[in-house]
Design a protein around this motif. Structure first.
Motif, PDB file in Angstrom:
ATOM      1  N   SER A 109       0.831  -1.211   0.000  1.00  0.00           N
ATOM      2  CA  SER A 109       0.000   0.000   0.000  1.00  0.00           C
ATOM      3  C   SER A 109       0.864   1.259   0.000  1.00  0.00           C
ATOM      4  O   SER A 109       0.507   2.268  -0.613  1.00  0.00           O
ATOM      5  CB  SER A 109      -0.999  -0.016   1.152  1.00  0.00           C
ATOM      6  N   ALA A 110       2.047   1.194   0.652  1.00  0.00           N
ATOM      7  CA  ALA A 110       2.958   2.348   0.656  1.00  0.00           C
ATOM      8  C   ALA A 110       3.480   2.644  -0.752  1.00  0.00           C
ATOM      9  O   ALA A 110       3.965   3.734  -1.039  1.00  0.00           O
ATOM     10  CB  ALA A 110       4.124   2.079   1.607  1.00  0.00           C
ATOM     11  N   ARG A 111       3.383   1.647  -1.637  1.00  0.00           N
ATOM     12  CA  ARG A 111       3.835   1.829  -3.033  1.00  0.00           C
ATOM     13  C   ARG A 111       2.663   2.115  -3.964  1.00  0.00           C
ATOM     14  O   ARG A 111       2.795   2.057  -5.179  1.00  0.00           O
ATOM     15  CB  ARG A 111       4.485   0.557  -3.543  1.00  0.00           C
ATOM     16  N   GLY A 112       1.485   2.286  -3.368  1.00  0.00           N
ATOM     17  CA  GLY A 112       0.303   2.545  -4.190  1.00  0.00           C
ATOM     18  C   GLY A 112      -0.242   1.291  -4.848  1.00  0.00           C
ATOM     19  O   GLY A 112      -0.976   1.352  -5.835  1.00  0.00           O
ATOM     20  N   LEU A 113       0.112   0.120  -4.285  1.00  0.00           N
ATOM     21  CA  LEU A 113      -0.377  -1.150  -4.844  1.00  0.00           C
ATOM     22  C   LEU A 113      -1.274  -1.847  -3.830  1.00  0.00           C
ATOM     23  O   LEU A 113      -1.176  -1.601  -2.624  1.00  0.00           O
ATOM     24  CB  LEU A 113       0.809  -2.080  -5.150  1.00  0.00           C
ATOM     25  N   THR A 114      -2.124  -2.774  -4.302  1.00  0.00           N
ATOM     26  CA  THR A 114      -2.962  -3.568  -3.405  1.00  0.00           C
ATOM     27  C   THR A 114      -2.079  -4.587  -2.669  1.00  0.00           C
ATOM     28  O   THR A 114      -1.228  -5.228  -3.294  1.00  0.00           O
ATOM     29  CB  THR A 114      -4.003  -4.351  -4.258  1.00  0.00           C
ATOM     30  N   ASN A 115      -2.310  -4.744  -1.358  1.00  0.00           N
ATOM     31  CA  ASN A 115      -1.496  -5.690  -0.579  1.00  0.00           C
ATOM     32  C   ASN A 115      -1.708  -7.141  -1.048  1.00  0.00           C
ATOM     33  O   ASN A 115      -0.769  -7.915  -1.125  1.00  0.00           O
ATOM     34  CB  ASN A 115      -1.840  -5.586   0.912  1.00  0.00           C
ATOM     35  N   HIS A 116      -2.986  -7.481  -1.320  1.00  0.00           N
ATOM     36  CA  HIS A 116      -3.261  -8.823  -1.854  1.00  0.00           C
ATOM     37  C   HIS A 116      -2.990  -8.788  -3.356  1.00  0.00           C
ATOM     38  O   HIS A 116      -3.507  -7.934  -4.063  1.00  0.00           O
ATOM     39  CB  HIS A 116      -4.738  -9.196  -1.637  1.00  0.00           C
ATOM     40  N   GLN A 117      -2.183  -9.681  -3.849  1.00  0.00           N
ATOM     41  CA  GLN A 117      -1.872  -9.754  -5.287  1.00  0.00           C
ATOM     42  C   GLN A 117      -2.103 -11.168  -5.773  1.00  0.00           C
ATOM     43  O   GLN A 117      -1.655 -12.124  -5.138  1.00  0.00           O
ATOM     44  CB  GLN A 117      -0.396  -9.391  -5.522  1.00  0.00           C
ATOM     45  N   SER A 118      -2.802 -11.314  -6.911  1.00  0.00           N
ATOM     46  CA  SER A 118      -2.952 -12.665  -7.436  1.00  0.00           C
ATOM     47  C   SER A 118      -3.124 -12.667  -8.947  1.00  0.00           C
ATOM     48  O   SER A 118      -3.602 -11.693  -9.544  1.00  0.00           O
ATOM     49  CB  SER A 118      -4.128 -13.378  -6.769  1.00  0.00           C
ATOM     50  N   THR A 119      -2.707 -13.773  -9.540  1.00  0.00           N
ATOM     51  CA  THR A 119      -2.810 -13.988 -10.987  1.00  0.00           C
ATOM     52  C   THR A 119      -3.282 -15.421 -11.196  1.00  0.00           C
ATOM     53  O   THR A 119      -2.820 -16.337 -10.501  1.00  0.00           O
ATOM     54  CB  THR A 119      -1.420 -13.825 -11.657  1.00  0.00           C
ATOM     55  N   VAL A 120      -4.216 -15.599 -12.140  1.00  0.00           N
ATOM     56  CA  VAL A 120      -4.725 -16.948 -12.418  1.00  0.00           C
ATOM     57  C   VAL A 120      -4.103 -17.450 -13.721  1.00  0.00           C
ATOM     58  O   VAL A 120      -4.038 -16.712 -14.720  1.00  0.00           O
ATOM     59  CB  VAL A 120      -6.268 -16.956 -12.535  1.00  0.00           C
ATOM     60  N   PHE A 121      -3.652 -18.695 -13.703  1.00  0.00           N
ATOM     61  CA  PHE A 121      -3.108 -19.361 -14.898  1.00  0.00           C
ATOM     62  C   PHE A 121      -4.035 -20.518 -15.245  1.00  0.00           C
ATOM     63  O   PHE A 121      -4.291 -21.375 -14.396  1.00  0.00           O
ATOM     64  CB  PHE A 121      -1.692 -19.914 -14.618  1.00  0.00           C
ATOM     65  N   LEU A 122      -4.534 -20.528 -16.480  1.00  0.00           N
ATOM     66  CA  LEU A 122      -5.412 -21.612 -16.923  1.00  0.00           C
ATOM     67  C   LEU A 122      -4.682 -22.464 -17.964  1.00  0.00           C
ATOM     68  O   LEU A 122      -3.957 -21.912 -18.801  1.00  0.00           O
ATOM     69  CB  LEU A 122      -6.700 -21.047 -17.547  1.00  0.00           C
ATOM     70  N   PHE A 123      -4.900 -23.758 -17.908  1.00  0.00           N
ATOM     71  CA  PHE A 123      -4.241 -24.677 -18.843  1.00  0.00           C
ATOM     72  C   PHE A 123      -5.285 -25.465 -19.623  1.00  0.00           C
ATOM     73  O   PHE A 123      -6.383 -25.731 -19.118  1.00  0.00           O
ATOM     74  CB  PHE A 123      -3.319 -25.638 -18.070  1.00  0.00           C
TER      75      PHE A 123
END
Ligand code: NAD
Length: 321
Positions: free
Chosen positions: A76-90
């Motif tokens: 948050s101090a960097r202006g980003l969301t604390n929770h970060q996620s990315t989904v990979f589909l195969f």
């Protein structure tokens, strides 16, 4: 392979899309057609971050993949969301990577959709008062999604720091519902449906505070040690969850099970109610409780919906891998 950036998700996926995807995957899980693989969650020893992934496969929809991400407390101090996620589909037929999808907004939408599915299937049909315990990032999504499931006449809310309840007030204003900040006694005494969505390591709502007939969606406990409601309240309720293994290890039920107040066999999958193999609520006096721990299959289901919509609308970025 397609990429669906985080910035496109808001314009692609509706609450209704997420509700459908989550309801279907709960049903598939309860039928044994979809399976979550063991969750990995580790402390990185860098940036105070917690990192992990949740994965699974749904043989009905052929959604195969994982959500990778975690919690970076200094973001948050960097202006980003604390929770970060990315989904990979195969691709389930070839194993080739099919898509990479921004997972931050999708996580909030799928978590709120899960609570909404529980309210659809377990709350009393005549529920009028919606109570929200918590006023963090997820709470606004919860309020919007759950409010669609019954003809609620008003919303009441509690938060450790009451000033933060302005977030719920503005969503309620938007929905045209009156909102009032209340204490925990009033929350339990007046609400027909209660969503708990806080990051707490000690019980907040007690068994004595909740009246018969209430449906609770406990959504904040997703880690060992977290707790939102008294174990005695879990023991008093008819309990449902997304996945029993997670419920007793990292979900709200972990405490009631550890204290011997309930056993694993006392917990049912919400998907069984969706499928009609469990009757769900049996009386207007029964307290029902949904322990929403958050499963990888939910993430895959909403990400797959996002990819389909992105391709249809021409906003998916196609790359060779
Ligand atoms: P947030 O940081 O934006 O808000 C945190 C909330 O918890 C606030 O209301 C805060 O007042 C409250 N809180 C924190 N510590 C507390 C304490 N000791 N006592 C009482 N209240 C306290 O977090 P968020 O993004 O809204 O997430 C809320 C919770 O939901 C977190 O525990 C998060 O891990 C969980 N979550 C669960 C799922 C799932 O699938 N079940 C998905 C996403 C988030």
């Amino acid at each position: 392979m397609h990429i669906v950036p985080e910035s496109e998700i808001a314009g692609l996926v509706s609450r209704a899309d997420c509700f459908d995807a989550v309801e279907k995957v709960f049903a598939a899980t309860a039928r044994g057609a979809a399976v979550n693989f063991p969750v990995i969650r580790e402390s990185l020893g860098h940036a105070d971050a917690l990192y992990g992934f949740k994965s699974g496969f749904d043989r009905d929809s052929l959604a195969l993949g994982l959500k990778s991400g975690g919690y970076w407390p200094h973001n948050s101090a960097r202006g980003l969301t604390n929770h970060q996620s990315t989904v990979f589909l195969f691709d389930a037929d070839t194993g080739r990577c099919r898509a990479v999808v921004g997972g931050n907004l999708l996580t909030a939408l799928r978590t709120a959709a899960a609570a909404a599915v529980s309210v659809k299937h377990l709350a009393r049909p005549d529920a009028e008062v919606l109570g929200i315990l918590g006023a963090g990032h997820q709470s606004a999504f919860q309020l919007r999604a759950v409010a669609e499931q019954r003809r609620f006449r008003r919303v009441i809310g509690w938060n450790r720091h009451p000033a933060a309840l302005s977030r719920l007030q503005s969503v309620a204003d938007d929905l045209g519902l009156p909102f009032e900040a209340v204490d925990l006694d009033r929350l339990g005494a007046e609400a027909d449906v209660i969503v708990t969505i806080v990051s707490s390591y000690a019980p907040i709502l007690t068994a004595a505070q909740v009246r018969p007939g209430t449906h609770l969606a406990c959504m904040g406990t997703d880690t060992k040690g977290k707790q939102e409601v008294e174990a005695e309240l879990v023991a008093r309720a008819t309990v449902f969850t997304d996945e029993i293994v997670q419920s007793i290890t990292i979900g709200e039920c972990q405490h009631a099970v550890a204290r011997g107040l309930i056993g694993e066999t006392g917990i049912s999958e919400l998907g069984a109610v969706v499928n009609g193999t469990h009757p769900g609520r049996r009386s207007a006096e029964e307290i029902t409780l949904y322990d929403g721990t958050g499963i990888g299959l939910q993430d895959l289901a909403v990400a797959a919906a996002a990819v389909d919509l992105a391709i249809r609308k021409g906003v998916a970025i196609e790359v060779d891998v």
